[in-house]
Design a protein around this motif. Structure first.
Motif, PDB file in Angstrom:
ATOM      1  N   GLY A  14       0.719 -11.004  -2.107  1.00 40.87           N
ATOM      2  CA  GLY A  14       1.415 -10.174  -2.968  1.00 40.87           C
ATOM      3  C   GLY A  14       2.580  -9.708  -2.288  1.00 40.87           C
ATOM      4  N   ILE A  15       3.537  -8.837  -2.946  1.00 40.76           N
ATOM      5  CA  ILE A  15       4.451  -7.885  -2.546  1.00 40.76           C
ATOM      6  C   ILE A  15       4.343  -6.396  -2.767  1.00 40.76           C
ATOM      7  N   ALA A  16       4.752  -5.547  -1.865  1.00 37.02           N
ATOM      8  CA  ALA A  16       4.691  -4.073  -2.457  1.00 37.02           C
ATOM      9  C   ALA A  16       6.340  -3.698  -2.448  1.00 37.02           C
ATOM     10  N   VAL A  17       6.425  -2.985  -3.505  1.00 34.19           N
ATOM     11  CA  VAL A  17       7.738  -2.810  -4.116  1.00 34.19           C
ATOM     12  C   VAL A  17       7.656  -1.242  -3.749  1.00 34.19           C
ATOM     13  N   GLN A  18       8.681  -0.446  -3.057  1.00 33.16           N
ATOM     14  CA  GLN A  18       8.619   0.897  -3.045  1.00 33.16           C
ATOM     15  C   GLN A  18       9.212   1.565  -4.333  1.00 33.16           C
ATOM     16  N   GLN A  19       8.747   2.493  -4.900  1.00 34.59           N
ATOM     17  CA  GLN A  19       9.385   3.187  -5.898  1.00 34.59           C
ATOM     18  C   GLN A  19       9.051   4.543  -5.754  1.00 34.59           C
ATOM     19  N   ASP A  20      10.178   5.307  -5.694  1.00 32.19           N
ATOM     20  CA  ASP A  20       9.964   6.813  -5.588  1.00 32.19           C
ATOM     21  C   ASP A  20       8.830   7.052  -4.148  1.00 32.19           C
ATOM     22  N   ASP A  21       7.904   7.610  -4.317  1.00 30.88           N
ATOM     23  CA  ASP A  21       7.134   7.880  -3.211  1.00 30.88           C
ATOM     24  C   ASP A  21       5.830   7.340  -3.361  1.00 30.88           C
ATOM     25  N   ALA A  22       5.773   5.885  -3.833  1.00 29.78           N
ATOM     26  CA  ALA A  22       4.708   5.134  -3.894  1.00 29.78           C
ATOM     27  C   ALA A  22       4.818   3.567  -3.810  1.00 29.78           C
ATOM     28  N   TYR A  23       4.179   2.799  -3.483  1.00 35.94           N
ATOM     29  CA  TYR A  23       4.380   1.494  -3.550  1.00 35.94           C
ATOM     30  C   TYR A  23       3.613   0.673  -4.830  1.00 35.94           C
ATOM     31  N   LEU A  35      -5.722  -5.793  -8.996  1.00 32.31           N
ATOM     32  CA  LEU A  35      -5.006  -4.825  -8.248  1.00 32.31           C
ATOM     33  C   LEU A  35      -3.332  -4.902  -8.644  1.00 32.31           C
ATOM     34  N   ASP A  36      -2.994  -5.959  -9.443  1.00 34.17           N
ATOM     35  CA  ASP A  36      -1.757  -6.088 -10.010  1.00 34.17           C
ATOM     36  C   ASP A  36      -1.168  -4.844 -10.701  1.00 34.17           C
ATOM     37  N   GLU A  37       0.336  -4.103 -10.152  1.00 27.43           N
ATOM     38  CA  GLU A  37       0.587  -3.295 -10.953  1.00 27.43           C
ATOM     39  C   GLU A  37       0.241  -1.925 -10.433  1.00 27.43           C
ATOM     40  N   HIS A  38      -0.762  -1.837  -9.379  1.00 28.22           N
ATOM     41  CA  HIS A  38      -1.257  -0.490  -9.364  1.00 28.22           C
ATOM     42  C   HIS A  38      -0.217   0.137  -8.070  1.00 28.22           C
ATOM     43  N   ARG A  39      -0.387   1.464  -8.042  1.00 22.33           N
ATOM     44  CA  ARG A  39       0.583   2.179  -7.218  1.00 22.33           C
ATOM     45  C   ARG A  39      -0.355   2.646  -6.129  1.00 22.33           C
ATOM     46  N   PHE A  40       0.203   2.736  -4.905  1.00 20.39           N
ATOM     47  CA  PHE A  40      -0.480   3.223  -3.926  1.00 20.39           C
ATOM     48  C   PHE A  40       0.483   4.043  -2.988  1.00 20.39           C
ATOM     49  N   ASN A  41      -0.007   5.261  -2.461  1.00 20.39           N
ATOM     50  CA  ASN A  41       0.729   6.030  -1.694  1.00 20.39           C
ATOM     51  C   ASN A  41       1.183   5.528  -0.497  1.00 20.39           C
ATOM     52  N   SER A  42       0.536   4.639   0.239  1.00 24.31           N
ATOM     53  CA  SER A  42       1.165   3.981   1.413  1.00 24.31           C
ATOM     54  C   SER A  42       0.815   2.810   1.634  1.00 24.31           C
ATOM     55  N   LEU A  43       1.382   1.980   2.418  1.00 29.90           N
ATOM     56  CA  LEU A  43       0.996   0.264   2.674  1.00 29.90           C
ATOM     57  C   LEU A  43      -0.378   0.286   3.213  1.00 29.90           C
ATOM     58  N   VAL A  44      -0.783   1.155   4.027  1.00 33.41           N
ATOM     59  CA  VAL A  44      -2.110   1.600   4.527  1.00 33.41           C
ATOM     60  C   VAL A  44      -3.228   1.457   3.511  1.00 33.41           C
ATOM     61  N   ASP A  45      -2.867   2.351   2.561  1.00 34.62           N
ATOM     62  CA  ASP A  45      -3.627   2.386   1.397  1.00 34.62           C
ATOM     63  C   ASP A  45      -3.774   1.318   0.633  1.00 34.62           C
ATOM     64  N   LEU A  46      -2.793   0.793   0.443  1.00 31.05           N
ATOM     65  CA  LEU A  46      -2.757  -0.824  -0.446  1.00 31.05           C
ATOM     66  C   LEU A  46      -3.566  -1.764   0.474  1.00 31.05           C
ATOM     67  N   ARG A  47      -3.408  -1.764   1.653  1.00 29.00           N
ATOM     68  CA  ARG A  47      -4.147  -2.945   2.390  1.00 29.00           C
ATOM     69  C   ARG A  47      -5.693  -2.593   2.393  1.00 29.00           C
ATOM     70  N   ALA A  48      -6.075  -1.478   2.518  1.00 31.53           N
ATOM     71  CA  ALA A  48      -7.206  -0.922   2.528  1.00 31.53           C
ATOM     72  C   ALA A  48      -7.862  -1.374   1.078  1.00 31.53           C
ATOM     73  N   ALA A  49      -7.260  -0.880  -0.055  1.00 29.36           N
ATOM     74  CA  ALA A  49      -7.744  -1.441  -1.316  1.00 29.36           C
ATOM     75  C   ALA A  49      -7.910  -2.973  -1.579  1.00 29.36           C
TER      76      ALA A  49
END
Length: 63
Positions: A14-23, A35-49
């Protein structure tokens, strides 16, 4: 708009799109579609999820 390809085990999932203070995650592979359309605080959090989600689904399928 800042975008980044997200890979898991060497495969783009997938891709991560930065929006405001989240991805925001946009899934392109079925095994991470939950996990589609979920928001994460960081790319590290996204990869862990993604890692946790894939591992959890593997254990469910193995049972």
């Amino acid at each position: 708009m800042n975008r980044q390809v997200i890979e898991h085990a060497g495969v783009p999932v997938g891709i991560a799109v930065q929006q405001d203070d989240a991805y925001r995650f946009i899934a392109v592979k079925f095994h991470v579609i939950d996990l589609d359309e979920h928001r994460f605080n960081s790319l590290v959090d996204l990869r862990a999820a993604i890692r946790d989600h894939v591992a959890q689904n593997r254990s469910v399928l193995a049972a």
